[in-house]
Write an enzyme that holds these catalytic residues in place. Structure first.
Site, PDB file in Angstrom:
ATOM      1  N   SER A 163       0.759  82.217  33.455  1.00  0.00           N
ATOM      2  CA  SER A 163       0.639  80.782  33.208  1.00  0.00           C
ATOM      3  C   SER A 163      -0.406  80.187  34.144  1.00  0.00           C
ATOM      4  O   SER A 163      -0.269  80.275  35.373  1.00  0.00           O
ATOM      5  CB  SER A 163       1.984  80.094  33.446  1.00  0.00           C
ATOM      6  OG  SER A 163       1.776  78.697  33.538  1.00  0.00           O
ATOM      7  N   HIS A 206      -1.336  82.032  29.253  1.00  0.00           N
ATOM      8  CA  HIS A 206      -0.321  81.051  28.854  1.00  0.00           C
ATOM      9  C   HIS A 206      -0.766  79.662  29.331  1.00  0.00           C
ATOM     10  O   HIS A 206      -0.979  79.450  30.530  1.00  0.00           O
ATOM     11  CB  HIS A 206       1.009  81.449  29.490  1.00  0.00           C
ATOM     12  CG  HIS A 206       2.182  80.606  29.125  1.00  0.00           C
ATOM     13  ND1 HIS A 206       2.964  80.834  28.017  1.00  0.00           N
ATOM     14  CD2 HIS A 206       2.739  79.541  29.753  1.00  0.00           C
ATOM     15  CE1 HIS A 206       3.948  79.957  27.974  1.00  0.00           C
ATOM     16  NE2 HIS A 206       3.834  79.135  29.015  1.00  0.00           N
ATOM     17  N   ASP A 261       0.205  75.719  29.476  1.00  0.00           N
ATOM     18  CA  ASP A 261       1.318  74.780  29.361  1.00  0.00           C
ATOM     19  C   ASP A 261       0.804  73.368  29.110  1.00  0.00           C
ATOM     20  O   ASP A 261       0.210  72.749  29.993  1.00  0.00           O
ATOM     21  CB  ASP A 261       2.143  74.804  30.657  1.00  0.00           C
ATOM     22  CG  ASP A 261       2.903  76.107  30.826  1.00  0.00           C
ATOM     23  OD1 ASP A 261       3.720  76.427  29.947  1.00  0.00           O
ATOM     24  OD2 ASP A 261       2.666  76.820  31.832  1.00  0.00           O
ATOM     25  N   MET A 290       1.801  69.612  28.558  1.00  0.00           N
ATOM     26  CA  MET A 290       2.928  68.694  28.799  1.00  0.00           C
ATOM     27  C   MET A 290       2.456  67.265  28.618  1.00  0.00           C
ATOM     28  O   MET A 290       1.351  66.916  29.032  1.00  0.00           O
ATOM     29  CB  MET A 290       3.453  68.871  30.229  1.00  0.00           C
ATOM     30  CG  MET A 290       3.837  70.304  30.575  1.00  0.00           C
ATOM     31  SD  MET A 290       4.607  70.374  32.206  1.00  0.00           S
ATOM     32  CE  MET A 290       4.680  72.153  32.459  1.00  0.00           C
ATOM     33  N   HIS A 325       1.781  76.812  25.032  1.00  0.00           N
ATOM     34  CA  HIS A 325       3.184  76.402  25.099  1.00  0.00           C
ATOM     35  C   HIS A 325       3.214  74.879  25.125  1.00  0.00           C
ATOM     36  O   HIS A 325       2.881  74.260  26.136  1.00  0.00           O
ATOM     37  CB  HIS A 325       3.811  77.008  26.366  1.00  0.00           C
ATOM     38  CG  HIS A 325       5.233  76.619  26.591  1.00  0.00           C
ATOM     39  ND1 HIS A 325       5.871  76.818  27.796  1.00  0.00           N
ATOM     40  CD2 HIS A 325       6.159  76.058  25.763  1.00  0.00           C
ATOM     41  CE1 HIS A 325       7.123  76.377  27.702  1.00  0.00           C
ATOM     42  NE2 HIS A 325       7.318  75.904  26.488  1.00  0.00           N
ATOM     43  N   MET A 345       4.910  71.577  25.359  1.00  0.00           N
ATOM     44  CA  MET A 345       6.105  70.838  25.765  1.00  0.00           C
ATOM     45  C   MET A 345       5.811  69.368  25.502  1.00  0.00           C
ATOM     46  O   MET A 345       5.541  68.585  26.417  1.00  0.00           O
ATOM     47  CB  MET A 345       6.403  71.117  27.250  1.00  0.00           C
ATOM     48  CG  MET A 345       6.982  72.503  27.469  1.00  0.00           C
ATOM     49  SD  MET A 345       6.747  73.120  29.156  1.00  0.00           S
ATOM     50  CE  MET A 345       5.070  73.720  29.004  1.00  0.00           C
ATOM     51  N   MET A 356      13.408  79.782  27.393  1.00  0.00           N
ATOM     52  CA  MET A 356      13.069  79.234  28.705  1.00  0.00           C
ATOM     53  C   MET A 356      14.083  79.704  29.742  1.00  0.00           C
ATOM     54  O   MET A 356      15.296  79.616  29.518  1.00  0.00           O
ATOM     55  CB  MET A 356      13.074  77.704  28.679  1.00  0.00           C
ATOM     56  CG  MET A 356      11.949  77.044  27.893  1.00  0.00           C
ATOM     57  SD  MET A 356      10.273  77.423  28.456  1.00  0.00           S
ATOM     58  CE  MET A 356      10.325  76.909  30.183  1.00  0.00           C
ATOM     59  N   GLY A 372       7.087  77.325  39.521  1.00  0.00           N
ATOM     60  CA  GLY A 372       7.686  77.608  40.818  1.00  0.00           C
ATOM     61  C   GLY A 372       9.172  77.334  40.941  1.00  0.00           C
ATOM     62  O   GLY A 372       9.692  77.275  42.052  1.00  0.00           O
ATOM     63  N   ASP A 386      10.054  82.643  29.989  1.00  0.00           N
ATOM     64  CA  ASP A 386       9.131  81.785  30.738  1.00  0.00           C
ATOM     65  C   ASP A 386       9.907  80.988  31.774  1.00  0.00           C
ATOM     66  O   ASP A 386      10.794  80.208  31.418  1.00  0.00           O
ATOM     67  CB  ASP A 386       8.411  80.853  29.749  1.00  0.00           C
ATOM     68  CG  ASP A 386       7.439  79.902  30.431  1.00  0.00           C
ATOM     69  OD1 ASP A 386       7.149  80.071  31.628  1.00  0.00           O
ATOM     70  OD2 ASP A 386       6.955  78.980  29.724  1.00  0.00           O
ATOM     71  N   GLY A 387       9.545  81.199  33.044  1.00  0.00           N
ATOM     72  CA  GLY A 387      10.148  80.431  34.126  1.00  0.00           C
ATOM     73  C   GLY A 387      10.790  81.332  35.165  1.00  0.00           C
ATOM     74  O   GLY A 387      11.753  82.044  34.853  1.00  0.00           O
ATOM     75  N   GLY A 388      10.224  81.348  36.363  1.00  0.00           N
ATOM     76  CA  GLY A 388      10.808  82.136  37.444  1.00  0.00           C
ATOM     77  C   GLY A 388      10.703  83.639  37.258  1.00  0.00           C
ATOM     78  O   GLY A 388      11.419  84.398  37.917  1.00  0.00           O
TER      79      GLY A 388
HETATM   80  C1  DX5 Z   1       7.351  75.546  32.990  1.00  0.00           C
HETATM   81  C2  DX5 Z   1       6.249  76.290  32.289  1.00  0.00           C
HETATM   82  C3  DX5 Z   1       6.005  77.649  32.804  1.00  0.00           C
HETATM   83  C4  DX5 Z   1       5.594  77.700  34.250  1.00  0.00           C
HETATM   84  C5  DX5 Z   1       6.117  78.973  34.810  1.00  0.00           C
HETATM   85  O1  DX5 Z   1       7.709  74.455  32.233  1.00  0.00           O
HETATM   86  O2  DX5 Z   1       6.536  76.412  30.895  1.00  0.00           O
HETATM   87  O3  DX5 Z   1       5.063  78.347  31.982  1.00  0.00           O
HETATM   88  O4  DX5 Z   1       4.211  77.669  34.466  1.00  0.00           O
HETATM   89  O5  DX5 Z   1       5.857  79.016  36.173  1.00  0.00           O
HETATM   90  P1  DX5 Z   1       6.624  80.024  37.121  1.00  0.00           P
HETATM   91  O6  DX5 Z   1       6.314  81.413  36.633  1.00  0.00           O
HETATM   92  O7  DX5 Z   1       6.061  79.724  38.457  1.00  0.00           O
HETATM   93  O8  DX5 Z   1       8.099  79.714  36.997  1.00  0.00           O
HETATM   94 ZN    ZN Z   2       5.239  77.753  29.735  1.00  0.00          ZN
END
Ligand code: DX5
Ligand code: ZN
Length: 218
Positions: free
Chosen positions: A6, A29, A31, A33, A62, A64, A133, A141, A171-173
């Protein structure tokens, strides 16, 4: 087993070189938003169009955002090779997925941690990927939510029953510490932001994550 770093955790003033740093990844990836669907604002279509011109690898958008029915197909039209909309925001997901596919992109449905997958299983014939997610969308982060692994398993089982080439993305962490349980649960596309761009070498982090995922294939 595909890795999709990402760029949310990349240096936004140098996105071309930041994409170059992950040229060994399978996807980039991106994001998007809108400060409505999530409490954060990142970038939109004009920047994605510019990224598409310089990216050495395909782009995994992605979205959002609210009203993806209206705003998502233009990302596919611009050339994004995969477009994820959130089911919580879509009003007519069947038409939306068909619109995305009609523009030549893979159509993907994202689901937030609090959203169950079961009610949407019937949409699988319209989809090329399901994004589960593993944090609340909005920020990089955050801590990985292991309690989403049963949902990943549930999606993988449904995909098996349905057949076809439908990918399961997390996706996430996602990091070297958490990727193995995702792979074991049935994920095959792994988004990682801070774990890649926070590493000394982004490319080495991509290779390491891919190896770990391969070793724990479902
Ligand atoms: C969060 C995003 C993720 C984010 C993941 O809403 O959709 O793609 O960048 O970041 P990490 O890998 O640091 O959790
Ligand atoms: Zn994402």
């Amino acid at each position: 087993m595909q890795i999709s770093p990402s760029i949310l955790s990349a240096d936004f003033a140098n996105l071309e070189s930041e994409l170059g740093a992950i040229a060994n990844a399978d996807w980039a990836h991106v994001d998007v938003m809108d400060a409505h669907f999530v409490p954060n604002l990142t970038l939109g279509l004009p920047i994605v169009e510019s990224l598409l011109k310089v990216s050495p690898i395909p782009i995994d958008c992605h979205l959002m955002i609210e009203d993806p029915d209206r705003w998502a197909p233009p990302y596919a039209e611009a050339g994004a090779q995969s477009v994820t909309f959130h089911i919580e925001a879509a009003s007519d997901p069947v038409t939306l997925a068909r619109d995305i596919r009609a523009q030549g992109a893979r159509a993907s449905m994202g689901i937030k941690p609090g959203t169950p997958f079961g009610p949407y299983e019937d949409l699988l014939p319209e989809l090329d990927m399901v994004l589960v997610m593993t944090v609340e969308p909005g920020f990089g982060g955050q801590s990985f939510m292991a309690d989403q692994m049963p949902k990943v398993q549930q999606v993988r089982e449904a995909v098996k029953r349905h057949g076809g080439d439908i990918w399961v993305q997390v996706d996430g962490g996602v990091s070297a510490r958490t990727i193995e349980q995702c792979a074991e649960a049935g994920a095959d596309v792994f988004v990682a932001g801070s774990a890649v761009y926070g590493a000394e070498s982004a490319a080495a982090a991509v290779d390491e994550l891919r190896e770990l995922a391969r070793g724990h294939r479902h």
